[in-house]
Design an enzyme around this catalytic site. Structure first.
Site, PDB file in Angstrom:
ATOM      1  CB  THR A   1      -6.040  26.600  12.437  1.00  0.00           C
ATOM      2  OG1 THR A   1      -6.969  25.510  12.511  1.00  0.00           O
ATOM      3  CG2 THR A   1      -4.779  26.121  11.715  1.00  0.00           C
ATOM      4  CG  HIS A   2     -10.114  29.557  12.411  1.00  0.00           C
ATOM      5  ND1 HIS A   2     -11.445  29.278  12.634  1.00  0.00           N
ATOM      6  CD2 HIS A   2      -9.820  29.002  11.220  1.00  0.00           C
ATOM      7  CE1 HIS A   2     -11.946  28.594  11.632  1.00  0.00           C
ATOM      8  NE2 HIS A   2     -10.974  28.408  10.743  1.00  0.00           N
ATOM      9  CG  ASP A   3     -12.615  30.363  16.040  1.00  0.00           C
ATOM     10  OD1 ASP A   3     -12.602  31.252  16.908  1.00  0.00           O
ATOM     11  OD2 ASP A   3     -12.749  30.597  14.821  1.00  0.00           O
TER      12      ASP A   3
ATOM     13  N   GLY B   1     -11.846  25.309  14.471  1.00  0.00           N
ATOM     14  CA  GLY B   1     -13.022  24.971  15.248  1.00  0.00           C
ATOM     15  C   GLY B   1     -13.025  23.601  15.891  1.00  0.00           C
TER      16      GLY B   1
END
Length: 221
Positions: A144-146, A164
């Site tokens: 997922t994101h980052d 993250g």
């Protein structure tokens, strides 16, 4: 006229065979690669065919075929350091390495994939994910994101990352592991199959369970 590039796969085991199938899937959408076959340092494999492709010879043949791109597809949970050792020994420039992404993988436009990395079927990178060089991302993994994955890491099938997460160099995450957001997985560490990681994993350790806890230090690098 469609231009294709030459390709060699280092290794002839399961990951190498899966990568060859990903190459075939890419070529079915658009002819991209002319896959010569596999290179493996096991002399008993030389001259044999694996899934219809020849095992041409040992890994040092990459230097005899300077126009061919290369992808190193070796390693397993018991010896996941091998990919890095082979890449170091071959000492090829980054532009010799192919990046193989199965056409069913779903990558956001702002995600980045490094040279020598392989993403297999239905892997997902949702937003601003970074997969560095010589990383193996197996089917149905979700970044997922980052999320950032450093060089030589292995993400086995079905791993799920919260946003993250940082996976450091050479780490191995077993099938179905779940990683909480903002967690760091240390360099050359290993997370067991199905484990649920809720806190940072230090370098060079094996963690298992739900919630995951240290089992032992890794035995060798």
């Amino acid at each position: 006229m469609t231009t294709t590039s030459e390709l060699l796969i280092v290794g002839a085991g399961g990951f190498a065979r899966e990568t060859a199938q990903a190459v075939a899937a890419i070529n079915a959408v658009r002819p991209t690669w002319r896959l010569h076959g596999f290179l493996d340092d096991d002399p008993l494999l030389h001259g044999r065919r694996v899934d219809g492709l020849p095992v041409i010879g040992g890994t040092d043949l990459v230097h005899s075929l300077p126009n061919a791109h290369v992808v190193v597809c070796v390693g397993n949970p018991r010896n996941y350091f091998t990919r890095a050792r082979i890449v170091e020994r071959l000492d090829l420039p980054a532009d010799r390495y192919a990046t193989i992404v199965h056409p069913s993988a779903d990558l956001s436009a702002d995600s980045v994939i490094g040279p020598g990395s392989v993403l297999l079927a239905q892997a997902v990178l949702t937003a601003a994910a970074t997969v560095s060089a010589h990383v193996a991302v197996m089917p149905h993994a979700v970044l997922t994101h980052d999320v950032t994955v450093d060089d030589f890491a292995t993400i086995a099938s079905g791993v799920r990352f919260g946003g993250g997460v940082r996976v450091q160099r050479g780490a191995y995450l077993g099938s179905g592991a779940l990683i909480r957001e903002q967690v760091k997985i240390g360099a050359w560490s290993q997370v067991g199959m199905g484990s649920v990681v809720l806190q940072d994993v230090p370098d060079g350790q094996v963690w298992v369970g739900n919630p995951a806890r240290k089992l032992r230090d890794i035995e060798t690098l």
